[in-house]
Design a protein around this motif. Structure first.
Motif, PDB file in Angstrom:
ATOM      1  N   HIS A 133      24.709  46.189  41.020  1.00 10.56           N
ATOM      2  CA  HIS A 133      25.498  45.030  41.450  1.00 10.56           C
ATOM      3  C   HIS A 133      26.928  45.088  40.901  1.00 10.56           C
ATOM      4  CE1 HIS A 133      23.173  44.014  37.790  1.00 10.56           C
ATOM      5  NE2 HIS A 133      24.335  43.556  37.353  1.00 10.56           N
ATOM      6  N   SER A 134      27.426  46.292  40.677  1.00  9.09           N
ATOM      7  CA  SER A 134      28.768  46.423  40.084  1.00  9.09           C
ATOM      8  C   SER A 134      29.855  45.897  41.000  1.00  9.09           C
ATOM      9  CB  SER A 134      29.038  47.889  39.743  1.00  9.09           C
ATOM     10  OG  SER A 134      28.955  48.699  40.911  1.00  9.09           O
ATOM     11  N   THR A 135      29.624  45.922  42.328  1.00  7.96           N
ATOM     12  CA  THR A 135      30.648  45.453  43.268  1.00  7.96           C
ATOM     13  C   THR A 135      30.438  44.003  43.692  1.00  7.96           C
ATOM     14  OG1 THR A 135      29.368  46.320  45.142  1.00  7.96           O
ATOM     15  CG2 THR A 135      31.011  47.778  44.166  1.00  7.96           C
ATOM     16  N   TRP A 136      29.407  43.351  43.169  1.00  7.52           N
ATOM     17  CA  TRP A 136      29.184  41.937  43.511  1.00  7.52           C
ATOM     18  C   TRP A 136      30.296  41.102  42.883  1.00  7.52           C
ATOM     19  CZ3 TRP A 136      23.724  39.679  44.349  1.00  7.52           C
ATOM     20  CH2 TRP A 136      22.945  40.583  45.088  1.00  7.52           C
ATOM     21  N   ALA A 137      30.632  40.004  43.523  1.00  5.46           N
ATOM     22  CA  ALA A 137      31.727  39.151  43.050  1.00  5.46           C
ATOM     23  C   ALA A 137      31.194  37.966  42.251  1.00  5.46           C
ATOM     24  CB  ALA A 137      32.547  38.648  44.234  1.00  5.46           C
TER      25      ALA A 137
END
Length: 201
Positions: free
Chosen positions: A81-85
């Motif tokens: 989930h590194s690109t989740w905001a």
């Protein structure tokens, strides 16, 4: 003469030593001024940032790191989930942060909007509520035309009855055999000896 000079020297040395000792004692007993304690760091605003950026900012302030979760109750948090905001953060921006504090971040996957509140449902169920209206009755299939089924029946009352059995086995399975002429389910085709009683043997 020599005795007088010696006495003066002794008196002078006796006057200087106590004063010097007292002054040194006062200087040693004065405590040093304490330095002011540094101000606590405050929580930055992380909303809108990707998780990787927010995590780096948190690690610079708190030692316990970040607890990540999905902002939607029906969307599980992906393992990657590194690109989740970030949509919501605890503590809020501007709040002083202790080094041992735990920071919680609610995230949404890329392309998804932030909900009004954490734990909201992204896709509400569209299943309609079952109505109390009873289902329409199935249309009754009319029995196939059986040539000679009315022949010889008393008044032909047995031919168009609501009960229909293709074979005597079906009639027996339904508990309707034997069937007399005029009774529901009687057909001349099932009355082999034409004695007015079908499926009697």
């Amino acid at each position: 003469m020599a005795v007088v000079v010696g006495a003066v020297v002794v008196l002078g040395s006796g006057c200087e030593d106590p004063a010097a000792g007292k002054g040194a004692g006062k200087a040693a007993s004065t405590p040093a001024a304490s330095a002011p304690s540094p101000a606590k760091p405050v929580m930055p605003s992380l909303v809108g940032q990707k998780f990787t950026e927010a995590e780096l900012a948190v690690k610079a302030l708190a030692t316990k790191g970040v607890e990540a979760r999905s902002a939607y109750s029906d969307v599980p948090l992906a393992a990657a989930h590194s690109t989740w905001a970030v949509c919501f953060q605890t503590p809020a921006a501007g709040v002083p942060v202790e080094p041992a504090s735990t920071v919680e971040l609610s995230l949404v996957p890329p392309g998804k909007p932030c909900p009004d509140k954490a734990g909201a449902v992204l896709a509400p169920s569209k299943t309609p509520v079952a109505s109390a209206t009873p289902a329409a009755p199935k249309p009754k299939s009319s029995p196939p035309t059986d040539g000679g089924s009315t022949g010889g029946d008393a008044g032909g009352s047995g031919a168009g009855s609501s009960a229909y059995y293709k074979t005597c086995a079906d009639a027996r399975a339904a508990g309707a055999a034997p069937m007399r002429r005029g009774q529901p389910g009687y057909r001349s085709a099932l009355d082999k000896d034409q004695d007015g009683i079908a499926c009697d043997k």
